[in-house]
Design an enzyme around this catalytic site. Structure first.
Site, PDB file in Angstrom:
ATOM      1  N   SER A 221      -9.589  -0.371   7.451  1.00  0.00           N
ATOM      2  CA  SER A 221      -8.830  -0.629   6.465  1.00  0.00           C
ATOM      3  C   SER A 221      -8.126  -1.507   5.625  1.00  0.00           C
ATOM      4  O   SER A 221      -7.970  -1.679   3.708  1.00  0.00           O
ATOM      5  CB  SER A 221      -8.391   0.573   5.688  1.00  0.00           C
ATOM      6  OG  SER A 221      -8.908   1.819   6.535  1.00  0.00           O
TER       7      SER A 221
ATOM      8  N   LYS B 242       0.814  -1.235   0.035  1.00  0.00           N
ATOM      9  CA  LYS B 242      -0.006  -0.090  -0.209  1.00  0.00           C
ATOM     10  C   LYS B 242       0.863   1.255  -0.167  1.00  0.00           C
ATOM     11  O   LYS B 242       1.732   1.131   0.477  1.00  0.00           O
ATOM     12  CB  LYS B 242      -0.780  -0.296   1.306  1.00  0.00           C
ATOM     13  CG  LYS B 242      -2.066   1.580   0.893  1.00  0.00           C
ATOM     14  CD  LYS B 242      -2.559   0.947   2.901  1.00  0.00           C
ATOM     15  CE  LYS B 242      -3.845   1.971   2.507  1.00  0.00           C
ATOM     16  NZ  LYS B 242      -5.008   1.417   3.443  1.00  0.00           N
TER      17      LYS B 242
ATOM     18  N   SER C 152      -9.663   1.598   3.061  1.00  0.00           N
ATOM     19  CA  SER C 152      -8.712   2.325   2.104  1.00  0.00           C
ATOM     20  C   SER C 152      -7.595   1.977   1.786  1.00  0.00           C
ATOM     21  O   SER C 152      -7.118   2.093   0.217  1.00  0.00           O
ATOM     22  CB  SER C 152      -7.921   3.474   3.233  1.00  0.00           C
ATOM     23  OG  SER C 152      -7.503   3.004   4.316  1.00  0.00           O
TER      24      SER C 152
END
Lengths: 487, 497
Positions: A178, A79, A154
């Site tokens: 997330s 990420k 997210s």
């Protein structure tokens, strides 16, 4: 079985037996990215050259008979919230456009030490603020199961790339759900470890007391292997816990005898989609058939979780994000009249709407005269939420719960209704507030053929138990081999 | 008019640690090479995290204990938030509502030199220093620059109660503070390099007819780069505030009577109003979630007590009682710092305390100043000086000879000849400085000299006082170690027979 449809475990076996080289495996996934990512939008940066170079180095090491790390030659996507030396790291924000950290986060360092091949940086909601990956300043990520739908967020990029077979493993971060919510939306396994289990050094902070990095994988074993590689104490993070890391893979396939599963009535309330509810009830049935005992527990303060979370997370975010001021790195406004104007213009241009909303909320909650009513009160409620779990875990080993109230919603569906968007985190947020580990695993599909996940909560540092409980289910429910239709 | 001056000081002290407060970068004054002592942590780069430097925390505990503060067993770190280019995280890690120490004191002499003023210390807390902004002062509008070498260095904030009553007391408070901190080795307290900084809050309590008083608006004076300037600025403010009160009558809390900040202009010796803060700043303090709270154990405090040296105030008293020094002499030695006091003690232990004090405060300090060296670099080590003094007190040599030996040793040192106690013996022998203590020997010489100089002896007997000089000179030539005064007395005795 094709390379890109394989689980991490299968790929590792191929690499170890010499059936495939890391270069071959890496190239296959890079090709999958080439083919699909224009549609999916999971990656912000594809690390092609460096990844192949890394793969080649692992192959050479293996060929020379040298010892190879636990993820030897396996591609992993990371990420874009984790710093990686000399590699663009944007947090999905314009304000970090062009920023290349001069250092590796501990997670990246440990991935390298495990000989993982870092294949790219994945898309995310700006500064991890969001539940749909629509808040990225760069692109929208689409759900590989149905590209009209969001992948969740997210860590939407990290979940989507695994679901679409563009990476066998990925790293996400979870502040309020997330990792787990996008894992559920995309039909993959995702785990938020205990707060302090994985070092936050180099994880660009959204809410420091809640943020935790964790694994996403297309099966439980992959998630366990990835967690094994990144977990452990780090002297550079004072909040990381100095406690030995158990062997998550050893005994993983052994079912838990006499497992006591808690069910909280607070998790089955208005707003929970009937398809999600029935999936959870069916999963409970699977566990019962495996000999588990189901016990009712109560989490009376969970109704305050969303409000508590948005005060604490926003307060910390308002402070953590103050450093993006255009002075030292990242975006700086082109024209301004003086220093204060430079700050204002830079930040106005650099941050997106959701980030601004949370900064303002946080600044307000910490302001003199208000902080006792909001921030300090939220800390008190947080303690009560943690105590709810402590009490529940006196009676049960794990708590089974939904991950999100619904399967993946459509792109644009909630984007103009922040409150509705915030409520999608209602089942995940408590885990962060309590600092306990929680795992999301595919449990079924909706009629619209969208994946539905279920969540397992455990007491602090019970990652091994959660993984085993999940694996028990995965072995019989057979959903671990789900892969994206696109792959 | 008989008003009361009320002063409280806020002292910032940089700790003498090898590394910064939350990272491993060097903690070193280095203005010529900007931004070289930096890393992702002190640059506040995204994702970086602070880790507390335990040594810095120990040094600050040591300081608070030396100031007799209470030590909190549980303390935490807070973020103080404001925007400034020298603060790359846009918050300073500091301590807000639970500082690690509270309620101490420091005693200072009152202006008359007789009394003692006990100045309360509200708290000592630890925080990280900011970097430094450098603005273009040429007026050509160049860009401002930021140097982050200092950013993240450990800084103690020591806040006094408003117990100080005169500018002189403020000066002595700072002198005593500096002495204490250098004694215990926590800081070099170099004001030029900014390792000791002071802001002063001052106002006046002016008596009213009803027996009460009114307070003038509080002024915080900043930019004072020496202790002397603090005293001057407070003297200036005292006069200015009184004059302003007489002109305007504005009291603390009246419209226009809020606390203001003034800077000190050391060139013009005036304070000037600094651009007032447009609104009260809200630092939005909250506990830093990146740092765990700190707990302090009794064992830790014991360990620090064990390694803390004797503090200046008790040592001053001991020098008076143990070595019989005057308060003045004790202060002269103590105020020079621990190295000189240690030197003195070594000298005094082998000889006589008062004698040692005279030599250290006069001869040693004078030679140090001339040579521009510290006591640690001074060529005559205390055991050597002690040995010289012991010979004087044992009447083995005279004081005058002692000084000659001292000077000869220094000359040796300047010529790179190694100095040792043995060398003293050689000098005494070479120069014939050995005191002639056997009276009989000296009597014999005197008799011979009188015999040889019958004319001079007669002249003296006949009242020509000056004639004795020749006789003394001749005796001294024969016997270098003799004390001229004693020789004179013996000659007078002999000639008066």
């Amino acid at each position: 079985m094709t390379i890109s449809g394989s689980t991490a475990t299968e790929l590792l076996a191929r690499l170890e037996s010499g059936e495939s080289s890391s270069v071959e495996v890496t190239r296959t996934f890079l090709n999958a990215i080439d083919r699909q990512d224009e549609t999916i939008g999971a990656f912000l940066f594809v690390n092609s050259d460096a990844a192949l170079e890394q793969a080649r180095a692992v192959d050479e090491k293996r060929a020379a008979g040298k010892s190879v790390g636990s993820l030897g030659g396996l591609p992993v996507a990371v990420k874009d919230v984790l710093c990686m030396r000399d590699t663009p790291t944007t947090c999905g924000s314009k304000i970090l456009d062009g920023f290349r950290p001069p250092y590796d986060s501990t997670v990246v360092e440990r991935l390298r030490a495990a000989d993982a091949v870092i294949i790219g940086k994945t898309n995310m909601d700006e500064f991890a603020m969001g539940s749909s990956t629509e808040n990225s300043a760069y692109k929208v990520t689409r759900n590989p199961w149905n590209t009209d739908h969001t992948p969740g967020g997210s860590s939407g990029g990290s979940a989507a790339c695994v679901a679409a077979g563009m990476a066998p493993l990925s790293i996400g971060t979870d502040t309020g759900g997330s990792i787990r919510q996008p894992a559920a939306f995309c039909g993959v396994v995702g785990m938020k470890p205990t707060y302090g289990r994985v070092s936050r050094y180099g994880l660009i902070a959204y809410a420091s007391s809640l943020d935790q990095a964790g694994p996403l994988a297309n099966d439980v074993t992959g998630a366990a292997a990835l967690l094994q590689a990144i977990a452990g104490h780090d002297a550079r993070d004072s909040t990381s816990v100095n406690r030995p890391v158990p062997d998550y893979l050893c005994g993983l396939d052994q079912p838990l005898e006499g497992l006591k599963i808690g069910i909280a009535k607070e998790h089955f309330v208005a707003g929970l989609d009937p398809e999600v509810e029935s999936t959870i009830r069916e999963a409970l049935g699977v566990y019962k058939s495996l000999g588990a005992e189901v016990i009712d527990v109560t989490l009376p303060h969970s109704k305050y979780a969303v409000a508590t979370y948005y005060l604490i997370a926003a307060s910390e975010a308002s402070s953590n994000l103050a450093r993006y001021d255009g002075v030292h790195y990242g975006h700086r406004a082109e024209s301004f009249t003086n220093m204060v104007d430079m700050y204002c213009t830079t930040r106005s241009e650099g941050f997106g709407e959701e980030v601004k909303r949370r900064i303002m909320l946080g600044v307000f909650a910490l302001s003199e005269g208000y902080s006792d009513q909001y921030y300090v009160k939220a800390l008190q409620v947080r303690r009560l939420i943690r105590q709810d779990f402590d009490r529940a875990f006196a009676d049960v080993d794990v708590i089974l719960a939904p991950v999100a109230p619904t399967p993946a919603f459509k792109i644009g569906e909630l984007v103009n209704d922040p409150l509705a968007m915030y409520l999608t985190d209602i089942y995940t947020i408590s885990g962060n507030l309590a600092g306990i580990p929680c795992l999301s695993i595919p449990a079924g599909f909706s009629d619209a053929k969208l994946p539905i996940g279920m969540q397992l909560y455990g007491p602090a540092f019970s990652e091994d138990r959660l993984l085993r409980a999940a694996r028990m289910f995965e072995r019989v429910a057979g959903l671990s081999t789900l892969s994206s239709r696109l792959s | 008019m008989n008003y009361t001056v009320v002063v409280g000081l806020e002292v910032h002290v940089q700790l003498l640690t090898a590394s910064k407060l939350f990272c491993a970068c060097a903690n070193k004054f280095n203005p010529d090479n900007p931004n070289v002592q930096t890393c992702p942590v002190c640059l506040g780069l995204p994702g970086s995290l602070p880790v507390m430097n335990r040594k810095a925390f120990e040094l600050s505990l040591k300081t608070a204990m030396a100031l007799d503060c209470g030590i909190a067993r549980f303390t935490k770190w807070d973020r103080k938030q404001y925007y400034y280019p020298d603060l790359p995280k846009a918050y300073q890690i500091s301590q807000y509502d639970l500082p690690y120490s509270h309620d101490g004191h420091l005693d200072v002499k009152t202006d008359d030199g007789e009394g003692v003023r006990r100045v309360g210390i509200i708290r000592v807390h630890l925080e990280e220093d900011a970097g430094k902004n450098m603005h273009d002062e040429s007026g050509r509008g160049q860009d401002s620059q930021v140097d982050l070498n200092r950013c993240g260095t450990p800084l103690m904030e020591i806040v006094s109660e408003p117990d100080i009553r005169t500018p002189g007391e403020a000066r002595r408070f700072l002198e005593e503070m500096k002495l204490l901190l250098t004694y215990i080795g926590v800081s070099d307290c170099n004001m030029q390099e900014g390792s000791l900084r002071c802001d002063a809050n001052i106002n006046l309590h002016i008596p009213t007819d009803d027996g009460g008083h009114v307070a003038t608006p509080i002024v915080e004076v900043k930019n004072m780069n020496s202790i002397r300037n603090v005293e001057l600025a407070l003297e200036y403010e005292t006069t200015r505030q009184f004059r302003e009160f007489q002109e305007t009558g504005v009291k603390l809390g009246d419209p226009g009577g809020n606390k203001v900040t003034r800077g000190w202009d050391a060139n013009r010796n005036v304070s000037f109003e600094q651009r007032g803060k447009e609104e009260a700043s809200d630092y939005r303090y909250f506990p830093d979630p990146d740092l765990v709270p700190v707990t302090v154990t009794e064992e830790q405090l014991d360990a620090i007590r064990g390694e803390t040296c004797e503090l200046p105030t008790p040592r001053r008293a001991r020098f008076q009682s143990e070595f019989g020094l005057s308060e003045y002499d004790a202060s002269v030695i103590i105020d020079q710092g621990p190295a000189l006091a240690d030197y003195f003690e070594t000298v005094a232990q082998g000889s006589d305390g008062k004698q040692a004090a005279n030599w250290v405060t006069q001869d040693v300090l004078r030679e140090m100043n001339e040579r521009k060296v510290d006591i640690d670099e001074f060529a005559i080590r205390p055991d050597v000086l002690s040995s010289i003094l012991k010979r004087v007190t044992d009447a083995e040599i005279t004081i005058k000879s002692g000084r000659e030996v001292f000077a000869a040793l220094l000359a040796d040192a300047d010529a790179d000849i190694p100095i040792s106690i043995k060398r003293i013996d050689r000098i005494i022998e070479e120069r014939g400085l050995k005191a002639v203590s056997a009276a009989g020997e000296l009597e014999g010489i005197i008799a011979t000299v009188i015999e040889r100089n019958a004319q001079a002896a007669n002249d003296f007997r006949n009242g020509k006082q000056a004639a004795i000089g020749r006789l003394i000179g001749e005796v001294m030539r024969e016997c270098k170690g003799a004390d001229a005064k004693a020789v004179r007395a013996m000659l007078v005795d002999e000639l008066s027979k």
